[in-house]
Design an enzyme around this catalytic site. Structure first.
Site, PDB file in Angstrom:
ATOM      1  N   HIS A  64      -6.794  -1.477  -6.868  1.00 63.88           N
ATOM      2  CA  HIS A  64      -7.863  -1.142  -5.953  1.00 63.88           C
ATOM      3  C   HIS A  64      -8.970  -2.255  -6.572  1.00 63.88           C
ATOM      4  CE1 HIS A  64      -6.171   2.766  -5.668  1.00 63.88           C
ATOM      5  NE2 HIS A  64      -6.372   2.704  -4.562  1.00 63.88           N
TER       6      HIS A  64
ATOM      7  N   ASP B 242       1.670  -1.761   0.329  1.00 66.09           N
ATOM      8  CA  ASP B 242       1.959  -1.099   1.613  1.00 66.09           C
ATOM      9  C   ASP B 242       2.398  -2.190   2.605  1.00 66.09           C
ATOM     10  OD1 ASP B 242       1.725   1.653   0.809  1.00 66.09           O
ATOM     11  OD2 ASP B 242      -0.282   0.947   0.231  1.00 66.09           O
TER      12      ASP B 242
ATOM     13  N   SER C  71       0.048   2.408  -8.461  1.00 63.85           N
ATOM     14  CA  SER C  71      -0.258   3.312  -7.232  1.00 63.85           C
ATOM     15  C   SER C  71      -0.880   4.644  -7.923  1.00 63.85           C
ATOM     16  CB  SER C  71       1.131   3.726  -7.024  1.00 63.85           C
ATOM     17  OG  SER C  71       0.946   4.996  -5.829  1.00 63.85           O
TER      18      SER C  71
HETATM   19  O1  PAF Z   1      -3.777   2.419   1.997  1.00 65.36           O
HETATM   20  C1  PAF Z   1      -4.361   3.505   1.882  1.00 65.36           C
HETATM   21  O2  PAF Z   1      -5.115   3.963   0.898  1.00 65.36           O
HETATM   22  C2  PAF Z   1      -4.585   4.260   3.119  1.00 65.36           C
HETATM   23  O3  PAF Z   1      -3.495   4.304   3.779  1.00 65.36           O
HETATM   24  C3  PAF Z   1      -5.850   3.650   3.808  1.00 65.36           C
HETATM   25  C4  PAF Z   1      -5.587   2.250   4.550  1.00 65.36           C
HETATM   26  C5  PAF Z   1      -7.172   3.716   3.180  1.00 65.36           C
HETATM   27  C6  PAF Z   1      -6.052   4.457   5.340  1.00 65.36           C
HETATM   28  O4  PAF Z   1      -6.136   5.957   4.966  1.00 65.36           O
END
Ligand code: PAF
Length: 286
Positions: free
Chosen positions: A37, A150, A185
Site C-alpha cells: 500500500h 489484483d 497482502s
Molecule cells: O483492492 C482493494 O483493496 C479493493 O478492492 C478496493 C479497490 C479498495 C475497492 O474496495
C-alpha cells in the site's frame, strides 16, 4: 494529513483542490497497510500535487460467509503510516455514509468479471466497480493507482473507465513481495506459521514456471501442469485456479508470448491468496 469522514466533505475538498489548480491522485484501499500500500501512496505523491487514500472495507464486494467481519483493521497505525509517506487526505467513511438506506445502484462490467476470481466470487467485481465508481465521483482524481497483485481487478477497472469515458488515468503498480517472495497482502495476517510456509507455493510455482519457459517450453498446458504439481507438493493447498492468460483481455492462451501472465488463486487453510506474474521476462507486470 486531513481525515475526512463524510461524502459531503470529500466532495468539497476535491472542489477546493481543483479551484486551486491542484492535481489529485487517489489510492483506493481497504486499510491494514503494508509496504505494498505504501508503495502505491509514494507513487501517487510523485504523480500528483495531492494524494487521497480511501480506507473503506467495502461490504458489497464480500459474499455472505466471506471475511468481511474478520477483515483486519488498524486505523491508528494506518493513519500514521499514510501520513509518513506524504498522504494529503485520508478518506474513511462509515458504511452508512457510502450506502445510505435506499441505495439501489450497481455498476457492473460484463464478461471479464466472470473469469478467474469471478468464478468463485460471482458478485465480487460488481461490488468493486460500484464502490470505485463512487470514490471516483467523490474524489474526482486525475490519477488512480491500483496494485497489480489484483490484476483482474485492475483489468476490470480499466475496462469500466474506458467504457464509461471516465476522466481519470488508471495506473498499475508492481507487486511488492516479502523477502522470500510471498506477495504482500493484508490477508497474509490470517496465516499461521505452517500456513505461511505453505503459502510460498504461489511464488515457488511461478519461479518454476519461469525456469521452464526460460529453457524453451512454450506450451501453456504443460506449464500449468508443472505449476499444479509444485502447489500440490506443498501440503494442504487447495487450487482455485491456475491459468495462463492474456494480460488485457484475460482470455486463456495456448502458447506463451510476451503478453501472457500466469495467474494463480490458492486456498491455504481458510485463506484465499492470489498472485501473478509474467512468464517470459521473469518479472512482475510493471
Ligand atoms: O483492492 C482493494 O483493496 C479493493 O478492492 C478496493 C479497490 C479498495 C475497492 O474496495
Amino acid at each position: 494529513m486531513e481525515i475526512i469522514k463524510s461524502t459531503a466533505e470529500m466532495i468539497q475538498w476535491s472542489a477546493n483542490s481543483r479551484a486551486e489548480a491542484k492535481t489529485i491522485a487517489l489510492v483506493p484501499t481497504m486499510g491494514f497497510f503494508h509496504e505494498g500500500h505504501l508503495s502505491l501512496m509514494r507513487r501517487a505523491a510523485k504523480v500528483a500535487d495531492r494524494v487521497v487514500v480511501s480506507l473503506f472495507v467495502n461490504p458489497t464486494q464480500f459474499a455472505p460467509g466471506e471475511d468481511l467481519g474478520s477483515y483486519p483493521r488498524s486505523f491508528e497505525l494506518d493513519a500514521a503510516r499514510a501520513q509518513g509517506v506524504g498522504v494529503t487526505a485520508l478518506f474513511c467513511p462509515d458504511p452508512d455514509e457510502m450506502y445510505p438506506p435506499g441505495f439501489r445502484t450497481t455498476v457492473a462490467v460484463a464478461e471479464i468479471t466472470k473469469k478467474l476470481c469471478g468464478k468463485s466470487r460471482p458478485h465480487h467485481f460488481s461490488g468493486v466497480t460500484t464502490v470505485v465508481n463512487k470514490l471516483f465521483n467523490l474524489v474526482q482524481p486525475n490519477f488512480a493507482i491500483f496494485g497489480e497483485k489484483d490484476f483482474q481487478q485492475l483489468a476490470v477497472i480499466r475496462r469500466m473507465v474506458a467504457d464509461l469515458h471516465m476522466p481519470v488515468e488508471i495506473m498499475g503498480h508492481a507487486i511488492v513481495r516479502e523477502k522470500d517472495g510471498l506477495a504482500m497482502s493484508s490477508r497474509n495476517s490470517y496465516l499461521n506459521e505452517e500456513e505461511r510456509r505453505q503459502a510460498l507455493c504461489l511464488w515457488r510455482s511461478l519461479q518454476e514456471a519461469r525456469q521452464h519457459v526460460l529453457a524453451g517450453e512454450r506450451g501453456c498446458a504443460k506449464i500449468e501442469k508443472i505449476v499444479h504439481d509444485v502447489i500440490n507438493n506443498h501440503g494442504h493447498c487447495h487450487i482455485d485456479y491456475i491459468e495462463i492468460i492474456d494480460k488485457d483481455t484475460l482470455e486463456s492462451s495456448a502458447r506463451i508470448d510476451s503478453d501472457v501472465i500466469l495467474a494463480l488463486a490458492v486456498r491455504i487453510g481458510k485463506t484465499r491468496l492470489i498472485d501473478n506474474g509474467r512468464l517470459l521476462h521473469g518479472e512482475d507486470n510493471a
